[in-house]
Design a protein around this motif. Structure first.
Motif, short mmCIF file in Angstrom:
data_model
loop_
_atom_site.label_atom_id
_atom_site.label_comp_id
_atom_site.label_asym_id
_atom_site.label_seq_id
_atom_site.Cartn_x
_atom_site.Cartn_y
_atom_site.Cartn_z
N GLN A 128 0.80 -1.22 0.00
CA GLN A 128 0.00 0.00 0.00
C GLN A 128 0.83 1.27 0.00
OE1 GLN A 128 -0.95 -2.71 2.10
NE2 GLN A 128 -2.26 -3.22 0.36
N GLY A 129 2.14 1.16 0.19
CA GLY A 129 2.99 2.34 0.22
C GLY A 129 3.91 2.34 1.42
N GLU A 130 4.24 3.53 1.89
CA GLU A 130 5.20 3.68 2.98
C GLU A 130 4.58 4.43 4.15
OE1 GLU A 130 8.77 5.52 1.50
OE2 GLU A 130 9.19 3.84 0.16
N GLN A 131 4.96 4.01 5.36
CA GLN A 131 4.53 4.67 6.60
C GLN A 131 5.72 4.72 7.54
OE1 GLN A 131 1.36 1.75 7.40
NE2 GLN A 131 0.06 3.53 7.73
N VAL A 132 5.89 5.84 8.22
CA VAL A 132 6.93 5.96 9.23
C VAL A 132 6.41 5.34 10.54
CG1 VAL A 132 8.32 7.56 10.60
CG2 VAL A 132 7.94 7.99 8.16
N LEU A 133 7.23 4.51 11.16
CA LEU A 133 6.94 3.95 12.48
C LEU A 133 7.99 4.48 13.44
CD1 LEU A 133 6.21 0.18 11.72
CD2 LEU A 133 4.55 2.02 12.04
N CYS A 134 7.55 5.07 14.52
CA CYS A 134 8.45 5.60 15.56
C CYS A 134 8.36 4.72 16.80
CB CYS A 134 8.04 7.03 15.90
SG CYS A 134 8.19 8.15 14.50
N ALA A 135 9.24 4.97 17.75
CA ALA A 135 9.25 4.22 19.00
C ALA A 135 7.85 4.19 19.60
CB ALA A 135 10.24 4.84 19.97
#
Length: 152
Positions: free
Chosen positions: A81-88
């Motif tokens: 589906q694309g890109e997502q940023v995952l943070c702590a």
């Protein structure tokens, strides 16, 4: 079960992918926490990704659910589906037999640490969407999508 001593658990570097597919994963560090704790029904890995490193090639599992939790740093989750940023403190889940290929990429300037959790299927099949590769757990080997084996 007593507290696990992270410093005493072996760290494996890179991956066992055949060349050249191992290259973007070359600096990945993985500790098999579930194995160290004697777990047999599911696996837990602590994964360290230095800047520029991938968690693995984009893939999906036929039999295993997979869960990823970011402990520290920031990664980019790349899916169909694309890109997502995952943070702590953020996480992602991938149900078994759902062909949504995924992996994590550390595009930041700092290391990232994640937990991977998954079932331990003895007859697992992993499909790598972007490359000519599948993994067959019954053979413990990588194959081309036409069935020809990669050299070991």
């Amino acid at each position: 079960m007593p507290k696990l001593d992270l410093a005493a658990i072996a760290t494996n570097m890179g991956s066992d992918y055949p060349a050249p597919f191992h290259e973007p994963i070359g600096q990945r560090m993985r500790q098999r926490l579930g194995d160290a704790g004697g777990l047999t029904q599911f696996g837990v890995n602590r994964v360290q990704l230095p800047p520029g490193c991938w968690s693995g090639q984009r893939h999906w599992h036929a039999k295993e659910d997979e869960f990823v939790y970011v402990i520290s740093g920031e990664v980019v989750l790349v899916t169909d589906q694309g890109e997502q940023v995952l943070c702590a403190g953020e996480c992602a889940a991938f149900p078994a037999n759902t062909p949504n290929a995924h992996h994590l990429v550390n595009r930041s300037a700092a290391p990232a640490v994640c937990l991977e959790v998954g079932f331990r299927s003895l007859d697992e099949r992993v499909v790598y969407a972007d490359i000519d590769m599948v993994y067959d757990a019954t053979a413990d080997a990588y194959f081309h999508k036409d069935g020809a084996a990669y050299p070991r």
